[in-house]
Design a protein around this motif. Sequence first.
Motif, PDB file in Angstrom:
ATOM      1  N   THR A 243      -2.943 -22.328  22.786  1.00 15.45           N
ATOM      2  CA  THR A 243      -1.699 -22.565  23.520  1.00 15.45           C
ATOM      3  C   THR A 243      -1.095 -21.228  23.910  1.00 15.45           C
ATOM      4  N   PHE A 244      -0.773 -21.089  25.193  1.00 18.15           N
ATOM      5  CA  PHE A 244      -0.144 -19.874  25.717  1.00 18.15           C
ATOM      6  C   PHE A 244       1.267 -20.231  26.187  1.00 18.15           C
ATOM      7  N   SER A 245       2.255 -19.646  25.557  1.00 13.44           N
ATOM      8  CA  SER A 245       3.652 -19.866  25.928  1.00 13.44           C
ATOM      9  C   SER A 245       4.092 -18.735  26.848  1.00 13.44           C
ATOM     10  N   VAL A 246       4.389 -19.070  28.091  1.00 12.05           N
ATOM     11  CA  VAL A 246       4.771 -18.077  29.099  1.00 12.05           C
ATOM     12  C   VAL A 246       6.240 -18.292  29.444  1.00 12.05           C
ATOM     13  N   GLU A 247       7.078 -17.362  29.054  1.00  7.85           N
ATOM     14  CA  GLU A 247       8.517 -17.439  29.321  1.00  7.85           C
ATOM     15  C   GLU A 247       8.857 -16.603  30.546  1.00  7.85           C
ATOM     16  N   ILE A 248       9.445 -17.254  31.529  1.00 12.13           N
ATOM     17  CA  ILE A 248       9.848 -16.580  32.764  1.00 12.13           C
ATOM     18  C   ILE A 248      11.272 -16.061  32.604  1.00 12.13           C
ATOM     19  N   SER A 249      11.515 -14.891  33.125  1.00 12.50           N
ATOM     20  CA  SER A 249      12.846 -14.291  33.031  1.00 12.50           C
ATOM     21  C   SER A 249      13.900 -15.224  33.638  1.00 12.50           C
ATOM     22  N   PRO A 250      15.058 -15.385  32.973  1.00 11.61           N
ATOM     23  CA  PRO A 250      16.108 -16.257  33.516  1.00 11.61           C
ATOM     24  C   PRO A 250      16.830 -15.677  34.724  1.00 11.61           C
ATOM     25  N   VAL A 251      16.547 -14.435  35.063  1.00 10.52           N
ATOM     26  CA  VAL A 251      17.203 -13.803  36.210  1.00 10.52           C
ATOM     27  C   VAL A 251      16.520 -14.267  37.495  1.00 10.52           C
ATOM     28  N   CYS A 252      17.297 -14.799  38.429  1.00  5.93           N
ATOM     29  CA  CYS A 252      16.783 -15.307  39.701  1.00  5.93           C
ATOM     30  C   CYS A 252      17.466 -14.586  40.856  1.00  5.93           C
ATOM     31  N   ARG A 253      16.896 -14.774  42.011  1.00  7.82           N
ATOM     32  CA  ARG A 253      17.470 -14.153  43.209  1.00  7.82           C
ATOM     33  C   ARG A 253      18.866 -14.696  43.463  1.00  7.82           C
ATOM     34  N   GLU A 254      19.776 -13.802  43.878  1.00  9.42           N
ATOM     35  CA  GLU A 254      21.176 -14.098  44.193  1.00  9.42           C
ATOM     36  C   GLU A 254      22.036 -14.289  42.954  1.00  9.42           C
ATOM     37  N   ASP A 255      21.496 -14.002  41.752  1.00  2.72           N
ATOM     38  CA  ASP A 255      22.313 -14.079  40.538  1.00  2.72           C
ATOM     39  C   ASP A 255      23.192 -12.842  40.410  1.00  2.72           C
ATOM     40  N   LEU A 256      24.361 -13.042  39.823  1.00  2.00           N
ATOM     41  CA  LEU A 256      25.270 -11.933  39.513  1.00  2.00           C
ATOM     42  C   LEU A 256      25.025 -11.516  38.069  1.00  2.00           C
ATOM     43  N   ILE A 257      24.804 -10.219  37.848  1.00  6.09           N
ATOM     44  CA  ILE A 257      24.401  -9.720  36.534  1.00  6.09           C
ATOM     45  C   ILE A 257      25.367  -8.632  36.087  1.00  6.09           C
ATOM     46  N   CYS A 258      25.710  -8.688  34.813  1.00  7.44           N
ATOM     47  CA  CYS A 258      26.441  -7.590  34.178  1.00  7.44           C
ATOM     48  C   CYS A 258      25.457  -6.854  33.286  1.00  7.44           C
ATOM     49  N   LEU A 259      25.079  -5.649  33.678  1.00 10.05           N
ATOM     50  CA  LEU A 259      24.068  -4.892  32.951  1.00 10.05           C
ATOM     51  C   LEU A 259      24.608  -4.411  31.608  1.00 10.05           C
ATOM     52  N   PRO A 260      23.803  -4.472  30.558  1.00  7.82           N
ATOM     53  CA  PRO A 260      24.213  -3.869  29.284  1.00  7.82           C
ATOM     54  C   PRO A 260      24.446  -2.368  29.461  1.00  7.82           C
ATOM     55  N   PRO A 261      25.346  -1.785  28.694  1.00  6.21           N
ATOM     56  CA  PRO A 261      25.657  -0.354  28.868  1.00  6.21           C
ATOM     57  C   PRO A 261      24.443   0.558  28.766  1.00  6.21           C
ATOM     58  N   LYS A 262      23.523   0.282  27.829  1.00  9.12           N
ATOM     59  CA  LYS A 262      22.348   1.139  27.686  1.00  9.12           C
ATOM     60  C   LYS A 262      21.431   1.031  28.903  1.00  9.12           C
ATOM     61  N   VAL A 263      21.285  -0.188  29.430  1.00 14.89           N
ATOM     62  CA  VAL A 263      20.431  -0.372  30.610  1.00 14.89           C
ATOM     63  C   VAL A 263      21.055   0.307  31.822  1.00 14.89           C
ATOM     64  N   ALA A 265      23.056   2.854  31.831  1.00 17.22           N
ATOM     65  CA  ALA A 265      22.945   4.307  31.676  1.00 17.22           C
ATOM     66  C   ALA A 265      21.532   4.787  31.983  1.00 17.22           C
ATOM     67  N   SER A 266      20.529   4.015  31.583  1.00 18.83           N
ATOM     68  CA  SER A 266      19.148   4.424  31.859  1.00 18.83           C
ATOM     69  C   SER A 266      18.806   4.341  33.335  1.00 18.83           C
ATOM     70  N   LEU A 267      19.566   3.565  34.099  1.00 16.02           N
ATOM     71  CA  LEU A 267      19.337   3.414  35.533  1.00 16.02           C
ATOM     72  C   LEU A 267      20.274   4.281  36.360  1.00 16.02           C
ATOM     73  N   GLY A 268      20.872   5.304  35.756  1.00 12.66           N
ATOM     74  CA  GLY A 268      21.752   6.215  36.498  1.00 12.66           C
ATOM     75  C   GLY A 268      23.166   5.717  36.613  1.00 12.66           C
ATOM     76  N   ASN A 269      23.629   4.960  35.598  1.00 11.18           N
ATOM     77  CA  ASN A 269      25.003   4.428  35.576  1.00 11.18           C
ATOM     78  C   ASN A 269      25.303   3.580  36.811  1.00 11.18           C
ATOM     79  N   ILE A 270      24.366   2.744  37.178  1.00 11.14           N
ATOM     80  CA  ILE A 270      24.582   1.805  38.269  1.00 11.14           C
ATOM     81  C   ILE A 270      25.412   0.637  37.774  1.00 11.14           C
ATOM     82  N   GLY A 271      26.178   0.024  38.670  1.00  8.55           N
ATOM     83  CA  GLY A 271      26.912  -1.189  38.322  1.00  8.55           C
ATOM     84  C   GLY A 271      28.229  -0.937  37.631  1.00  8.55           C
ATOM     85  N   PRO A 272      28.542  -1.711  36.568  1.00  9.08           N
ATOM     86  CA  PRO A 272      27.638  -2.627  35.853  1.00  9.08           C
ATOM     87  C   PRO A 272      27.407  -3.976  36.531  1.00  9.08           C
ATOM     88  N   LEU A 273      28.262  -4.367  37.504  1.00 12.02           N
ATOM     89  CA  LEU A 273      28.056  -5.640  38.200  1.00 12.02           C
ATOM     90  C   LEU A 273      27.076  -5.422  39.353  1.00 12.02           C
TER      91      LEU A 273
END
Length: 508
Positions: A243-263, A265-273
């Motif tokens: 049995t192979f359990s494949v979990e797809i990321s819950p992030v979809c196109r057109e979703d609004l995301i609040c990035l975690p502070p560490k993420v 910062a690693s992306l050049g302080n983009i966002g956070p929204l």
Amino acid sequence: MAEVLGMFTVQQTIGNVLCCKCGISMQPNAANMCAKCLRSEVDITEDLQKHVVIIHCPECDGYLQPPRSWIKAQLESKELLTFCIKKLKNLNKVKLVNTEFIWTEPHSKRIKIRLKVQKEVLNGAVLEQSYIVEYVVQDQMCDPCSKVQVNPDQWVAAVQLRQHVSHRRTFFYLEQLIIKHDAANRAIKIQQLDQGIDFFFGHRSHALKFVDFVSRMVLVRTRNAKQLASHDHKSNIVNYKYTFSVEISPVCREDLICLPPKVAASLGNIGPLVICTKVSNSISLLDPFTLRHCFLDADQYWRASFKPLLSSRQLVEYVVLDVDVVSEEVNIGGSKYVLADIQVARVSDFGKNDTIFSVRTHLGHLLDAGDYALGYDLYRANSNDFELEKYKGLVLPEVILIKKSYEEKRQKKRGKPRSWKLKSLNMEIDNSGKGKDQEQKMNSEYEHFLRDLEENPDMRFNISLYRDKEYQRSETTSVADGEDVPSIPLEELLADIDLSDIDVEEDA
């Protein structure tokens, strides 16, 4: 050399001789016989096979390659031609020049191939000759198909696709990718569930190949397990079910995301929204206020996974009152964006209040005064996102616009059929515990998926759309009906070819 020196040269000609058998004038050769007499004296195809028996599985359309392997090939395909030629013995005694299929009735269980071969015969003369090989097709089911016929639930490996979101947009899109690439052709059974799809395979290798395909199409993480199915102590043969359990990321196109502070910062302080603009085996994120963008691959995302703050089912319709362009047009990943300051009002507030919102958006190239747009209403949203609470003192915007809305213009085309259609997988649908509300919800989500295809050319690029033969343009259709509503041009559609239709046309 003689021509350079200006000397006279005699042009050499090849004279004709008489055939030693029939006396006809011919070009001289080593045997001094014409081609007709040479064929009557020597048959270079005498020791070559003319009749061959091949084993064919009618269920999976495969051909047996002894001892136990099966090769899938369509009629009159290159794969079938190669398979048939390899079945011939003593073909190494001659030189193969050309091969071609000869048409036979599909139900005749016969395949005919014309081969043209060459061989050196009397005194070094080269003889070329054509002959026909007839293949007798005998039907015999392969082991996986025979197991399915005996017990359809007798699978060896199962792949469970899951995505923990409130809609099925990702599965609709993934289904079209699977159909285009024929990735599930080895599946014994496909079952549709509430939060995903299960694929059952007769071999573990087929399931691994399918999991690899899915991981190249969408952002996933995989876990696997195996269970002992049977154990023969005498022969020490062990059979497992995988049995192979494949979990797809819950992030979809057109979703609004609040990035975690560490993420962030690693992306050049983009966002956070940020807004998710594209999902494949990586996630494309865009800051709608600065047009900064970034990409997250599978390793980066699952190392610090996050969920969307708001999803597409929570979009609210707004009307655009005024547009003030701030920046020039920017091309990001093939998509164009323009920053603009826009005044909008909720459509649902008309006649109730005069609330107007001033927002900055990345849709300045699409929106004009009087247009409609879909966005997230953060002014009235009650968010308890854990990542959002980590940003102390963060001032949330009242509105974040996502895309232009064509809902009002689509009202004119409501009930009218589309000129195109999509194919679907042959799935068993689990209807346990479902009612009319669930069916209406599924139809509504599928309709939104079709509209996304019409509005987004990037989504259509990776899937196949087909012309609907039953579509007929009404003579009373006005040109103004549905004006400026996104549609799919005819040159992007494929012809849905049915072999039975071709046979009927030929008979006519």
